[in-house]
Design an enzyme around this catalytic site. Structure first.
Site, PDB file in Angstrom:
ATOM      1  N   HIS A  94       0.844  -1.190   0.000  1.00 28.38           N
ATOM      2  CA  HIS A  94       0.000   0.000   0.000  1.00 28.38           C
ATOM      3  C   HIS A  94       0.885   1.248   0.000  1.00 28.38           C
ATOM      4  O   HIS A  94       1.782   1.391   0.827  1.00 28.38           O
ATOM      5  CB  HIS A  94      -0.899   0.003   1.244  1.00 28.38           C
ATOM      6  CG  HIS A  94      -1.957   1.056   1.222  1.00 28.38           C
ATOM      7  ND1 HIS A  94      -3.139   0.914   0.530  1.00 28.38           N
ATOM      8  CD2 HIS A  94      -2.018   2.275   1.820  1.00 28.38           C
ATOM      9  CE1 HIS A  94      -3.886   1.983   0.707  1.00 28.38           C
ATOM     10  NE2 HIS A  94      -3.222   2.837   1.474  1.00 28.38           N
ATOM     11  N   MET A 109       0.634  11.707  -0.249  1.00 26.41           N
ATOM     12  CA  MET A 109       0.071  12.915   0.369  1.00 26.41           C
ATOM     13  C   MET A 109       0.764  14.146  -0.201  1.00 26.41           C
ATOM     14  O   MET A 109       1.991  14.147  -0.361  1.00 26.41           O
ATOM     15  CB  MET A 109       0.238  12.857   1.886  1.00 26.41           C
ATOM     16  CG  MET A 109      -0.452  11.663   2.525  1.00 26.41           C
ATOM     17  SD  MET A 109      -0.375  11.649   4.336  1.00 26.41           S
ATOM     18  CE  MET A 109       1.347  11.307   4.594  1.00 26.41           C
ATOM     19  N   HIS A 137      -2.918   4.867  -2.964  1.00 30.38           N
ATOM     20  CA  HIS A 137      -3.978   5.706  -2.399  1.00 30.38           C
ATOM     21  C   HIS A 137      -3.505   7.155  -2.451  1.00 30.38           C
ATOM     22  O   HIS A 137      -2.603   7.549  -1.711  1.00 30.38           O
ATOM     23  CB  HIS A 137      -4.235   5.256  -0.954  1.00 30.38           C
ATOM     24  CG  HIS A 137      -5.195   6.105  -0.211  1.00 30.38           C
ATOM     25  ND1 HIS A 137      -5.268   6.098   1.168  1.00 30.38           N
ATOM     26  CD2 HIS A 137      -6.155   6.991  -0.620  1.00 30.38           C
ATOM     27  CE1 HIS A 137      -6.204   6.930   1.576  1.00 30.38           C
ATOM     28  NE2 HIS A 137      -6.753   7.492   0.503  1.00 30.38           N
ATOM     29  N   MET A 159     -11.913   5.117   5.064  1.00 31.83           N
ATOM     30  CA  MET A 159     -10.906   5.568   6.023  1.00 31.83           C
ATOM     31  C   MET A 159     -11.455   5.423   7.440  1.00 31.83           C
ATOM     32  O   MET A 159     -12.508   5.980   7.761  1.00 31.83           O
ATOM     33  CB  MET A 159     -10.531   7.024   5.753  1.00 31.83           C
ATOM     34  CG  MET A 159      -9.848   7.270   4.413  1.00 31.83           C
ATOM     35  SD  MET A 159      -8.286   6.396   4.236  1.00 31.83           S
ATOM     36  CE  MET A 159      -7.332   7.134   5.573  1.00 31.83           C
ATOM     37  N   GLY A 196      -3.929  11.445   6.478  1.00 29.43           N
ATOM     38  CA  GLY A 196      -2.822  12.361   6.666  1.00 29.43           C
ATOM     39  C   GLY A 196      -2.338  12.568   8.072  1.00 29.43           C
ATOM     40  O   GLY A 196      -1.382  13.306   8.301  1.00 29.43           O
ATOM     41  N   PHE A 197      -2.965  11.915   9.028  1.00 32.19           N
ATOM     42  CA  PHE A 197      -2.583  12.078  10.429  1.00 32.19           C
ATOM     43  C   PHE A 197      -2.215  10.721  11.025  1.00 32.19           C
ATOM     44  O   PHE A 197      -3.004   9.781  10.963  1.00 32.19           O
ATOM     45  CB  PHE A 197      -3.724  12.682  11.254  1.00 32.19           C
ATOM     46  CG  PHE A 197      -4.140  14.052  10.817  1.00 32.19           C
ATOM     47  CD1 PHE A 197      -3.550  15.176  11.357  1.00 32.19           C
ATOM     48  CD2 PHE A 197      -5.113  14.214   9.840  1.00 32.19           C
ATOM     49  CE1 PHE A 197      -3.935  16.449  10.950  1.00 32.19           C
ATOM     50  CE2 PHE A 197      -5.501  15.482   9.429  1.00 32.19           C
ATOM     51  CZ  PHE A 197      -4.912  16.596   9.977  1.00 32.19           C
ATOM     52  N   GLY A 198      -1.046  10.626  11.604  1.00 38.40           N
ATOM     53  CA  GLY A 198      -0.604   9.374  12.198  1.00 38.40           C
ATOM     54  C   GLY A 198      -1.050   9.242  13.641  1.00 38.40           C
ATOM     55  O   GLY A 198      -1.401  10.213  14.310  1.00 38.40           O
ATOM     56  N   GLY A 199      -1.027   8.009  14.132  1.00 40.40           N
ATOM     57  CA  GLY A 199      -1.287   7.738  15.537  1.00 40.40           C
ATOM     58  C   GLY A 199      -2.717   7.943  15.992  1.00 40.40           C
ATOM     59  O   GLY A 199      -2.974   8.168  17.173  1.00 40.40           O
ATOM     60  N   GLY A 236      -6.435   2.511   8.190  1.00 41.42           N
ATOM     61  CA  GLY A 236      -6.233   3.306   9.395  1.00 41.42           C
ATOM     62  C   GLY A 236      -6.516   2.561  10.679  1.00 41.42           C
ATOM     63  O   GLY A 236      -7.638   2.120  10.903  1.00 41.42           O
ATOM     64  N   GLY A 238      -0.219  -0.467   8.684  1.00 48.62           N
ATOM     65  CA  GLY A 238       1.035   0.255   8.536  1.00 48.62           C
ATOM     66  C   GLY A 238       1.997  -0.020   9.660  1.00 48.62           C
ATOM     67  O   GLY A 238       2.820  -0.933   9.594  1.00 48.62           O
ATOM     68  N   SER A 239       1.887   0.771  10.709  1.00 46.53           N
ATOM     69  CA  SER A 239       2.818   0.628  11.826  1.00 46.53           C
ATOM     70  C   SER A 239       2.684  -0.716  12.529  1.00 46.53           C
ATOM     71  O   SER A 239       3.650  -1.220  13.105  1.00 46.53           O
ATOM     72  CB  SER A 239       2.595   1.760  12.841  1.00 46.53           C
ATOM     73  OG  SER A 239       1.265   1.753  13.331  1.00 46.53           O
TER      74      SER A 239
END
Length: 228
Positions: free
Chosen positions: A34, A38, A67, A141, A146-149, A180, A201-202
């Site tokens: 993926h 951005m 994406h 989503m 665009g925002f992590g965590g 997400g 992702g993480s």
């Protein structure tokens, strides 16, 4: 019945060794890679462009799930198709109306990629539902782009259920992806709602055990997946 597919996001990978990272994810059982693009406008962060997508394409044999979280997807869609996107998803809310969405879907398909549409948690799927027959993948989503965590937003699963129900009624072969906050626990919620593609992702790249984490997401999802 569609199988559950796991798509690790390179946004959480170590870009110093990106080739090694994507190959490791593929070897660990990832079904797709993926790529979160951005532009610093549609979302406040900047990630990468077509050159990175092109580089990743040369490193793996599994599909690239691209994406694009950008304000002008019409302008750049062709570049990402040329770079090697197998699936290219843009945000419905980045365009002005359903006619623009339909045109871009057709343009992406004509360039050899599977077209998809994404929406943020605060945007309605009504932006694109009239064109569902022209869409190969819907990205729901479960955090804000665009925002992590961020924490997984459970209420977004209502959108997954609605899209899956509509697809079944229309006998459409559509992938539904959740992006997400996906991990070994939330994967079950996604699959139970009807999602079959999960972006992690993480949870994957932030661990020392890519295979273990990918399997954890897959096993959790498979237990709950409702199918088509």
């Amino acid at each position: 019945m569609k199988k559950i597919e796991i798509a690790p996001s390179i946004l959480s990978a170590d870009f110093r060794i990106l080739e090694r990272e994507v190959k490791a994810a593929q070897d660990a059982g990832a079904d797709r890679i993926h790529c979160d693009v951005m532009d610093g406008r549609f979302v406040p962060n900047i990630s990468f462009g077509p050159l990175v997508v092109e580089a990743v394409k040369k490193c793996v044999s599994i599909p690239l799930d691209v994406h694009i979280m950008i304000s002008d997807p019409v302008k750049y869609a062709a570049d990402f198709c040329s770079a090697g996107a197998d699936v290219l998803c843009f945000h419905a809310e980045a365009l002005n109306n359903v006619n623009e969405i339909k045109t871009l879907l057709n343009d992406i398909r004509s360039k050899g990629a599977r077209p998809g549409v994404a929406v943020n948690p605060d945007k309605s799927i009504d932006l694109f539902m009239s064109e569902l027959a022209s869409i190969d993948q819907v990205v729901i989503m479960s955090v804000y782009a665009g925002f992590g965590g961020q924490k997984f937003i459970v209420d977004t699963m209502e959108k997954v259920r609605a899209v899956r129900s509509a697809a079944v009624k229309q006998n459409l072969d559509i992938d539904i992806e959740v992006d997400g906050g996906v991990n070994g626990e939330t994967a079950e919620l996604c699959a139970k709602a009807g999602a079959n593609v999960l972006v992690a992702g993480s949870f994957v790249f932030g661990s020392g055990d890519y295979a273990g984490r990918i399997n954890a997401v897959r096993e959790s999802a498979n237990k709950a997946y409702i199918g088509d």
